[in-house]
Scaffold this motif. Structure first.
Motif, short mmCIF file in Angstrom:
data_model
loop_
_atom_site.label_atom_id
_atom_site.label_comp_id
_atom_site.label_asym_id
_atom_site.label_seq_id
_atom_site.Cartn_x
_atom_site.Cartn_y
_atom_site.Cartn_z
N GLU A 191 0.81 -1.22 0.00
CA GLU A 191 0.00 0.00 0.00
C GLU A 191 0.85 1.27 0.00
N ALA A 192 2.12 1.15 0.35
CA ALA A 192 3.02 2.32 0.39
C ALA A 192 4.35 1.95 -0.23
N PRO A 235 13.06 -6.25 9.31
CA PRO A 235 12.95 -7.48 8.50
C PRO A 235 12.12 -7.27 7.25
N GLY A 236 12.68 -7.70 6.13
CA GLY A 236 11.99 -7.63 4.85
C GLY A 236 12.05 -6.27 4.18
N LEU A 237 12.71 -5.30 4.80
CA LEU A 237 12.75 -3.95 4.25
C LEU A 237 14.19 -3.42 4.22
N LEU A 238 14.45 -2.51 3.30
CA LEU A 238 15.68 -1.74 3.33
C LEU A 238 15.48 -0.54 4.27
N ALA A 256 11.79 0.88 3.15
CA ALA A 256 11.12 0.62 1.89
C ALA A 256 11.36 -0.82 1.46
N PRO A 257 10.44 -1.41 0.70
CA PRO A 257 10.68 -2.75 0.14
C PRO A 257 11.87 -2.74 -0.80
#
Length: 290
Positions: A138-139, A151-154, A264-265
């Motif tokens: 969503e973002a 976890p899972g993100l930069l 962010a992803p």
């Protein structure tokens, strides 16, 4: 497909009608007068009607020409507008999810400044404190307060925080030393540790288990303003309230706490406009904090 007129003749007709001269139309369209005359003859032949009266050194629209000119001008204008939209640089839309307090007190003014020099970037802002909007798509970018692991993100660190208590001037009148907080109403937030600040102030106190609970730091600041209690708050968020006198720092003691991050992803690395904005935010935050 309808029986369209020779489309290359329409700009010649419009220019000649507007300028009242084949020669002037030729100059504007970078053609020869004979080419303009030929194109208009083609158009008249297609329509089966004269569009101009040819007079000595002058041309005048016929009644049919005047009616046709209105339609041709409208069509050419619409084509020009549609083409301009397609030629324009593609706008990049960035969806940002930000903790409410940081959004209102820190981010919004920076986005406004960034967009002055990057009008091609379009921002969409939403508020949240969890990671859900970033993990479920969503973002695109999030600004959050937390530890180093995401976890899972930069993650890019914006700045480290120091936290300290703040309260209304009325409540501050009774606070001379940190142990004066015993028995007082302490406002609580899930990411802000009173116990850590107690230790920095030389007090051996556990984390409070009672007192109003706020999920939103901005609401907690406003609660402190109206005298709801004493809030432990990150300096970057509390400082504007202290500067304008709505809140007071009753004690000089502060302590290091978590940091604000851009998160962010991993797919964000494939979007140059997004990574440029992130670098700009981080660079600006580092310049402020030294």
């Amino acid at each position: 497909m309808h029986d369209l007129p020779p489309l290359h003749a329409l700009p010649a007709f419009e220019a000649a009608a507007r300028l009242g001269s084949f020669q002037a139309a030729a100059a504007v369209l970078h053609l020869t007068p004979s080419a303009i005359s030929h194109r208009i003859r083609q158009l008249e032949a297609h329509l089966g009607q004269d569009l101009f009266e040819r007079r000595h050194r002058a041309i005048v629209l016929t009644a049919a020409g005047r009616r046709y000119l209105a339609v041709v001008r409208d069509a050419l204008l619409r084509l020009d507008e549609a083409s301009a939209v397609l030629r324009a640089p593609r706008r990049e839309r960035l969806r940002i999810s930000v903790a409410p307090a940081l959004g209102s007190k820190w981010l919004v003014s920076r986005i406004a400044r960034y967009q002055e020099s990057h009008p091609e970037v379009e921002f969409s802002l939403g508020t949240a404190t969890g990671l859900g909007p970033l993990l479920n798509g969503e973002a695109d970018i999030g600004l959050r307060y937390g530890e180093e692991e995401w976890p899972g993100l930069l993650a890019w660190k914006l700045f480290e925080e120091r936290v300290f208590p703040v309260c209304s001037p009325a409540l501050a009148a009774d606070l001379k030393h940190p142990d004066d907080l015993d028995g007082k109403r302490l406002l609580r937030h899930p990411l802000l540790s009173w116990q850590r600040w107690f230790a920095a102030a030389g007090l051996n106190r556990p984390e409070p288990v009672a007192g109003p609970w706020y999920d939103d730091a901005l609401l907690m600041l406003e609660g402190a303003v109206v005298g709801h209690g004493i809030a432990l708050m990150a300096g970057s968020l509390a400082t504007p309230y202290v500067a304008d006198g709505r809140l007071v720092r009753p004690f000089a003691e502060d302590c290091a706490d978590r940091s604000f991050y851009v998160v962010a992803p991993p797919a964000i690395q494939e979007r140059p406009a997004a990574t440029a904005f992130i670098r700009w935010l981080v660079r600006g935050a580092h310049e402020i904090t030294g």
